[in-house]
Design a protein around this motif. Sequence first.
Motif, PDB file in Angstrom:
ATOM      1  N   GLY A 288       0.817  -1.216   0.000  1.00  0.00           N
ATOM      2  CA  GLY A 288       0.000   0.000   0.000  1.00  0.00           C
ATOM      3  C   GLY A 288       0.844   1.256   0.000  1.00  0.00           C
ATOM      4  N   THR A 289       0.183   2.368   0.282  1.00  0.00           N
ATOM      5  CA  THR A 289       0.862   3.667   0.321  1.00  0.00           C
ATOM      6  C   THR A 289       0.755   4.358   1.682  1.00  0.00           C
ATOM      7  OG1 THR A 289      -1.132   4.742  -0.532  1.00  0.00           O
ATOM      8  CG2 THR A 289       0.544   4.067  -2.156  1.00  0.00           C
ATOM      9  N   ASP A 290      -0.020   3.771   2.606  1.00  0.00           N
ATOM     10  CA  ASP A 290      -0.204   4.374   3.932  1.00  0.00           C
ATOM     11  C   ASP A 290      -0.162   3.261   4.984  1.00  0.00           C
ATOM     12  OD1 ASP A 290      -0.896   5.839   6.185  1.00  0.00           O
ATOM     13  OD2 ASP A 290      -2.945   6.271   5.517  1.00  0.00           O
ATOM     14  N   TYR A 291       1.051   2.826   5.314  1.00  0.00           N
ATOM     15  CA  TYR A 291       1.222   1.710   6.246  1.00  0.00           C
ATOM     16  C   TYR A 291       0.564   2.002   7.593  1.00  0.00           C
ATOM     17  CZ  TYR A 291       3.508  -1.918   9.019  1.00  0.00           C
ATOM     18  OH  TYR A 291       3.753  -2.987   9.851  1.00  0.00           O
ATOM     19  N   ALA A 292       0.820   3.186   8.142  1.00  0.00           N
ATOM     20  CA  ALA A 292       0.239   3.529   9.453  1.00  0.00           C
ATOM     21  C   ALA A 292      -1.285   3.517   9.380  1.00  0.00           C
ATOM     22  CB  ALA A 292       0.754   4.891   9.921  1.00  0.00           C
ATOM     23  N   GLY A 293      -1.835   4.044   8.305  1.00  0.00           N
ATOM     24  CA  GLY A 293      -3.293   4.060   8.151  1.00  0.00           C
ATOM     25  C   GLY A 293      -3.872   2.659   8.022  1.00  0.00           C
ATOM     26  N   ASP A 294      -3.207   1.818   7.251  1.00  0.00           N
ATOM     27  CA  ASP A 294      -3.691   0.447   7.107  1.00  0.00           C
ATOM     28  C   ASP A 294      -3.576  -0.329   8.414  1.00  0.00           C
ATOM     29  OD1 ASP A 294      -4.682   0.413   4.482  1.00  0.00           O
ATOM     30  OD2 ASP A 294      -2.705   0.016   3.626  1.00  0.00           O
ATOM     31  N   MET A 295      -2.513  -0.097   9.178  1.00  0.00           N
ATOM     32  CA  MET A 295      -2.376  -0.782  10.460  1.00  0.00           C
ATOM     33  C   MET A 295      -3.432  -0.290  11.451  1.00  0.00           C
ATOM     34  SD  MET A 295      -0.113  -3.035   9.815  1.00  0.00           S
ATOM     35  CE  MET A 295      -0.796  -2.969   8.152  1.00  0.00           C
ATOM     36  N   ALA A 296      -3.772   1.000  11.395  1.00  0.00           N
ATOM     37  CA  ALA A 296      -4.830   1.538  12.254  1.00  0.00           C
ATOM     38  C   ALA A 296      -6.185   0.938  11.858  1.00  0.00           C
ATOM     39  CB  ALA A 296      -4.867   3.063  12.152  1.00  0.00           C
ATOM     40  N   LYS A 297      -6.409   0.788  10.556  1.00  0.00           N
ATOM     41  CA  LYS A 297      -7.648   0.163  10.067  1.00  0.00           C
ATOM     42  C   LYS A 297      -7.765  -1.261  10.597  1.00  0.00           C
ATOM     43  CE  LYS A 297      -9.531  -1.509   5.663  1.00  0.00           C
ATOM     44  NZ  LYS A 297      -9.314  -1.529   4.199  1.00  0.00           N
ATOM     45  N   MET A 298      -6.667  -2.003  10.528  1.00  0.00           N
ATOM     46  CA  MET A 298      -6.681  -3.374  11.019  1.00  0.00           C
ATOM     47  C   MET A 298      -6.929  -3.405  12.531  1.00  0.00           C
ATOM     48  SD  MET A 298      -3.796  -6.377  10.679  1.00  0.00           S
ATOM     49  CE  MET A 298      -3.740  -6.223   8.919  1.00  0.00           C
ATOM     50  N   ALA A 299      -6.257  -2.546  13.256  1.00  0.00           N
ATOM     51  CA  ALA A 299      -6.391  -2.524  14.723  1.00  0.00           C
ATOM     52  C   ALA A 299      -7.793  -2.136  15.164  1.00  0.00           C
ATOM     53  CB  ALA A 299      -5.362  -1.565  15.318  1.00  0.00           C
ATOM     54  N   ALA A 300      -8.521  -1.387  14.346  1.00  0.00           N
ATOM     55  CA  ALA A 300      -9.875  -0.949  14.696  1.00  0.00           C
ATOM     56  C   ALA A 300     -10.936  -1.998  14.353  1.00  0.00           C
ATOM     57  CB  ALA A 300     -10.191   0.358  13.970  1.00  0.00           C
ATOM     58  N   ASP A 301     -10.577  -3.009  13.606  1.00  0.00           N
ATOM     59  CA  ASP A 301     -11.531  -4.020  13.160  1.00  0.00           C
ATOM     60  C   ASP A 301     -11.927  -4.942  14.314  1.00  0.00           C
ATOM     61  OD1 ASP A 301     -12.927  -5.677  11.133  1.00  0.00           O
ATOM     62  OD2 ASP A 301     -11.390  -7.145  11.709  1.00  0.00           O
ATOM     63  N   PRO A 302     -13.220  -5.043  14.636  1.00  0.00           N
ATOM     64  CA  PRO A 302     -13.657  -5.871  15.770  1.00  0.00           C
ATOM     65  C   PRO A 302     -13.253  -7.344  15.664  1.00  0.00           C
ATOM     66  CG  PRO A 302     -15.431  -4.421  15.068  1.00  0.00           C
ATOM     67  CD  PRO A 302     -14.340  -4.300  14.040  1.00  0.00           C
ATOM     68  N   LYS A 303     -13.333  -7.947  14.474  1.00  0.00           N
ATOM     69  CA  LYS A 303     -12.986  -9.362  14.334  1.00  0.00           C
ATOM     70  C   LYS A 303     -11.495  -9.569  14.535  1.00  0.00           C
ATOM     71  CE  LYS A 303     -15.544 -12.461  13.555  1.00  0.00           C
ATOM     72  NZ  LYS A 303     -16.229 -13.319  14.519  1.00  0.00           N
ATOM     73  N   THR A 304     -10.675  -8.619  14.045  1.00  0.00           N
ATOM     74  CA  THR A 304      -9.232  -8.692  14.266  1.00  0.00           C
ATOM     75  C   THR A 304      -8.918  -8.542  15.748  1.00  0.00           C
ATOM     76  OG1 THR A 304      -8.779  -7.837  12.054  1.00  0.00           O
ATOM     77  CG2 THR A 304      -7.006  -7.645  13.676  1.00  0.00           C
ATOM     78  N   GLN A 305      -9.616  -7.660  16.429  1.00  0.00           N
ATOM     79  CA  GLN A 305      -9.419  -7.497  17.874  1.00  0.00           C
ATOM     80  C   GLN A 305      -9.749  -8.793  18.609  1.00  0.00           C
ATOM     81  OE1 GLN A 305     -11.740  -4.075  19.044  1.00  0.00           O
ATOM     82  NE2 GLN A 305     -10.466  -2.668  17.868  1.00  0.00           N
TER      83      GLN A 305
END
Length: 109
Positions: free
Chosen positions: A60-77
Amino acid sequence: MQRIGMVIGVKLEKIEEYKRLHAAVWPDVLAMISGCNIKNYSIFLKEPENLLFSFFEYHGTDYAGDMAKMAADPKTQEWWAVCMPCQAPLETRKEGEWWASMEEVFFHA
């Protein structure tokens, strides 16, 4: 594309559980990994030191943004809540890290 390597310990009594979990990763978690521009993701186990080494490519082009998206995902949590008790973070990791980041010192394509 970025190549990312990280390391963490795994508790001896949790190794088989960790292997079992990763033999059947939840489909929603896999979809989120892909949706966050991660490809070629592998986790390796080194025994008897009981270390996990992860490697993946970030496309991707926004690693921090993608990692924040993943961390906010309820199923991933939920997934992390199941996996994290198996792990033993390194004492030498940087502040804010769970898996310790690693410097790439060699690559050959």
